[in-house]
Scaffold this motif. Structure first.
Motif, mmCIF file in Angstrom:
data_model
loop_
_atom_site.group_PDB
_atom_site.id
_atom_site.type_symbol
_atom_site.label_atom_id
_atom_site.label_comp_id
_atom_site.label_asym_id
_atom_site.label_seq_id
_atom_site.Cartn_x
_atom_site.Cartn_y
_atom_site.Cartn_z
ATOM 1 N N ASP A 34 -32.390 72.257 67.458
ATOM 2 C CA ASP A 34 -32.025 70.850 67.573
ATOM 3 C C ASP A 34 -33.242 69.919 67.448
ATOM 4 O O ASP A 34 -33.425 69.017 68.261
ATOM 5 N N ASN A 35 -34.070 70.182 66.430
ATOM 6 C CA ASN A 35 -35.239 69.333 66.155
ATOM 7 C C ASN A 35 -36.114 69.126 67.396
ATOM 8 O O ASN A 35 -36.439 67.999 67.741
ATOM 9 N N ARG A 36 -36.431 70.221 68.082
ATOM 10 C CA ARG A 36 -37.274 70.274 69.291
ATOM 11 C C ARG A 36 -36.547 69.884 70.576
ATOM 12 O O ARG A 36 -37.089 70.042 71.663
ATOM 13 N N ARG A 37 -35.326 69.369 70.474
ATOM 14 C CA ARG A 37 -34.615 68.952 71.696
ATOM 15 C C ARG A 37 -34.250 70.144 72.571
ATOM 16 O O ARG A 37 -33.931 69.967 73.750
ATOM 17 N N ALA A 38 -34.300 71.359 72.025
ATOM 18 C CA ALA A 38 -34.003 72.561 72.825
ATOM 19 C C ALA A 38 -35.112 72.845 73.839
ATOM 20 O O ALA A 38 -34.884 73.550 74.821
ATOM 21 N N CYS A 39 -36.314 72.306 73.620
ATOM 22 C CA CYS A 39 -37.431 72.561 74.542
ATOM 23 C C CYS A 39 -37.037 72.207 75.969
ATOM 24 O O CYS A 39 -36.561 71.101 76.242
ATOM 25 N N GLY A 40 -37.211 73.172 76.878
ATOM 26 C CA GLY A 40 -36.920 72.951 78.285
ATOM 27 C C GLY A 40 -35.485 73.241 78.693
ATOM 28 O O GLY A 40 -35.200 73.350 79.880
ATOM 29 N N ARG A 41 -34.574 73.358 77.731
ATOM 30 C CA ARG A 41 -33.192 73.692 78.079
ATOM 31 C C ARG A 41 -33.149 75.107 78.650
ATOM 32 O O ARG A 41 -33.934 75.963 78.261
ATOM 33 N N THR A 42 -32.223 75.331 79.554
ATOM 34 C CA THR A 42 -32.018 76.688 80.060
ATOM 35 C C THR A 42 -30.674 77.200 79.567
ATOM 36 O O THR A 42 -29.710 76.434 79.417
ATOM 37 N N TYR A 43 -30.637 78.484 79.313
ATOM 38 C CA TYR A 43 -29.426 79.154 78.853
ATOM 39 C C TYR A 43 -29.190 80.405 79.668
ATOM 40 O O TYR A 43 -30.133 81.132 79.977
ATOM 41 N N ARG A 44 -27.912 80.646 80.005
ATOM 42 C CA ARG A 44 -27.516 81.928 80.601
ATOM 43 C C ARG A 44 -27.061 82.798 79.436
ATOM 44 O O ARG A 44 -26.220 82.392 78.647
ATOM 45 N N VAL A 45 -27.640 83.993 79.348
ATOM 46 C CA VAL A 45 -27.394 84.889 78.227
ATOM 47 C C VAL A 45 -26.868 86.223 78.751
ATOM 48 O O VAL A 45 -27.404 86.770 79.713
ATOM 49 N N LYS A 46 -25.815 86.719 78.118
ATOM 50 C CA LYS A 46 -25.247 88.014 78.507
ATOM 51 C C LYS A 46 -24.944 88.824 77.248
ATOM 52 O O LYS A 46 -24.375 88.317 76.293
ATOM 53 N N CYS A 47 -25.330 90.084 77.274
ATOM 54 C CA CYS A 47 -25.060 91.011 76.177
ATOM 55 C C CYS A 47 -23.567 91.343 76.147
ATOM 56 O O CYS A 47 -22.969 91.607 77.190
ATOM 57 N N THR A 48 -22.989 91.303 74.935
ATOM 58 C CA THR A 48 -21.566 91.641 74.792
ATOM 59 C C THR A 48 -21.345 92.904 73.961
ATOM 60 O O THR A 48 -20.228 93.401 73.885
ATOM 61 N N GLY A 49 -22.406 93.417 73.311
ATOM 62 C CA GLY A 49 -22.247 94.640 72.536
ATOM 63 C C GLY A 49 -23.405 94.865 71.589
ATOM 64 O O GLY A 49 -24.239 93.986 71.387
ATOM 65 N N GLY A 50 -23.437 96.047 71.027
ATOM 66 C CA GLY A 50 -24.529 96.421 70.146
ATOM 67 C C GLY A 50 -24.346 95.952 68.722
ATOM 68 O O GLY A 50 -23.244 95.579 68.317
ATOM 69 N N THR A 51 -25.436 95.985 67.967
ATOM 70 C CA THR A 51 -25.400 95.647 66.543
ATOM 71 C C THR A 51 -25.859 96.829 65.701
ATOM 72 O O THR A 51 -25.968 96.722 64.493
ATOM 73 N N ASN A 52 -26.156 97.944 66.362
ATOM 74 C CA ASN A 52 -26.679 99.108 65.634
ATOM 75 C C ASN A 52 -26.264 100.400 66.328
ATOM 76 O O ASN A 52 -25.333 100.394 67.128
ATOM 77 N N GLN A 53 -26.984 101.483 66.070
ATOM 78 C CA GLN A 53 -26.582 102.816 66.530
ATOM 79 C C GLN A 53 -26.912 103.144 67.986
ATOM 80 O O GLN A 53 -26.549 104.208 68.462
ATOM 81 N N VAL A 54 -27.614 102.253 68.698
ATOM 82 C CA VAL A 54 -27.941 102.548 70.094
ATOM 83 C C VAL A 54 -26.649 102.460 70.916
ATOM 84 O O VAL A 54 -26.019 101.404 70.965
ATOM 85 N N PRO A 55 -26.238 103.571 71.553
ATOM 86 C CA PRO A 55 -24.975 103.548 72.297
ATOM 87 C C PRO A 55 -25.091 102.766 73.606
ATOM 88 O O PRO A 55 -26.104 102.838 74.300
ATOM 89 N N HIS A 56 -24.060 101.982 73.927
ATOM 90 C CA HIS A 56 -23.959 101.247 75.192
ATOM 91 C C HIS A 56 -25.247 100.490 75.535
ATOM 92 O O HIS A 56 -25.859 100.749 76.572
ATOM 93 N N PRO A 57 -25.678 99.539 74.687
ATOM 94 C CA PRO A 57 -26.954 98.870 74.931
ATOM 95 C C PRO A 57 -26.928 97.878 76.094
ATOM 96 O O PRO A 57 -27.972 97.578 76.662
ATOM 97 N N CYS A 58 -25.758 97.366 76.466
ATOM 98 C CA CYS A 58 -25.687 96.304 77.471
ATOM 99 C C CYS A 58 -25.820 96.829 78.892
ATOM 100 O O CYS A 58 -25.303 97.899 79.212
ATOM 101 N N THR A 59 -26.494 96.049 79.752
ATOM 102 C CA THR A 59 -26.650 96.422 81.158
ATOM 103 C C THR A 59 -25.523 95.861 82.014
ATOM 104 O O THR A 59 -25.353 96.283 83.153
ATOM 105 N N GLY A 60 -24.792 94.868 81.497
ATOM 106 C CA GLY A 60 -23.744 94.228 82.289
ATOM 107 C C GLY A 60 -24.259 93.038 83.084
ATOM 108 O O GLY A 60 -23.485 92.341 83.736
ATOM 109 N N ARG A 61 -25.565 92.808 83.037
ATOM 110 C CA ARG A 61 -26.171 91.686 83.771
ATOM 111 C C ARG A 61 -26.407 90.524 82.822
ATOM 112 O O ARG A 61 -26.423 90.684 81.610
ATOM 113 N N SER A 62 -26.610 89.338 83.409
ATOM 114 C CA SER A 62 -26.974 88.175 82.599
ATOM 115 C C SER A 62 -28.344 87.696 83.058
ATOM 116 O O SER A 62 -28.832 88.090 84.117
ATOM 117 N N VAL A 63 -28.961 86.837 82.252
ATOM 118 C CA VAL A 63 -30.283 86.322 82.567
ATOM 119 C C VAL A 63 -30.311 84.838 82.197
ATOM 120 O O VAL A 63 -29.634 84.414 81.253
#
Length: 103
Positions: A34-63
């Motif tokens: 967003d043309n630098r407007r993202a600086c300082g924003r906080t986001y809660r991020v959670k894994c929903t699934g893999g994109t490759n061959q690593v089985p069960h990559p998600c921990t179930g936690r968010s950050v």
């Protein structure tokens, strides 16, 4: 979206120069920069699934991460997490995972 990760050193960052922002940080891709407007924003991020061959990559936690940097063109994820933040939500061996995120 998708999340990838980057490794130290985390400074300098495009938002805060040589200020140390800790390790629960991320770089924004063009999708959320967003043309630098993202600086300082906080986001809660959670894994929903893999994109490759690593089985069960998600921990179930968010950050919660603060945007301190820019992930330039060619960025492989919507949000590029610090290695430490990525490890909270997913197995780092996966490298890239599908995510849900909100500000």
């Amino acid at each position: 979206g998708t999340a990838t990760f980057y490794t130290p050193p985390y400074v300098p960052s495009s938002c805060n120069g040589f200020k140390n922002d800790g390790v629960m940080i991320a770089a924004a891709s063009d999708a959320i920069w967003d043309n630098r407007r993202a600086c300082g924003r906080t986001y809660r991020v959670k894994c929903t699934g893999g994109t490759n061959q690593v089985p069960h990559p998600c921990t179930g936690r968010s950050v919660v991460v603060r945007i301190v940097d820019y992930c330039p063109a060619g960025c492989r994820g919507t949000i590029d997490l610090s290695q430490e933040a990525f490890a909270v939500i997913a197995n780092p061996d996966a490298g890239k995972v599908n995510i849900q995120f909100n500000q």
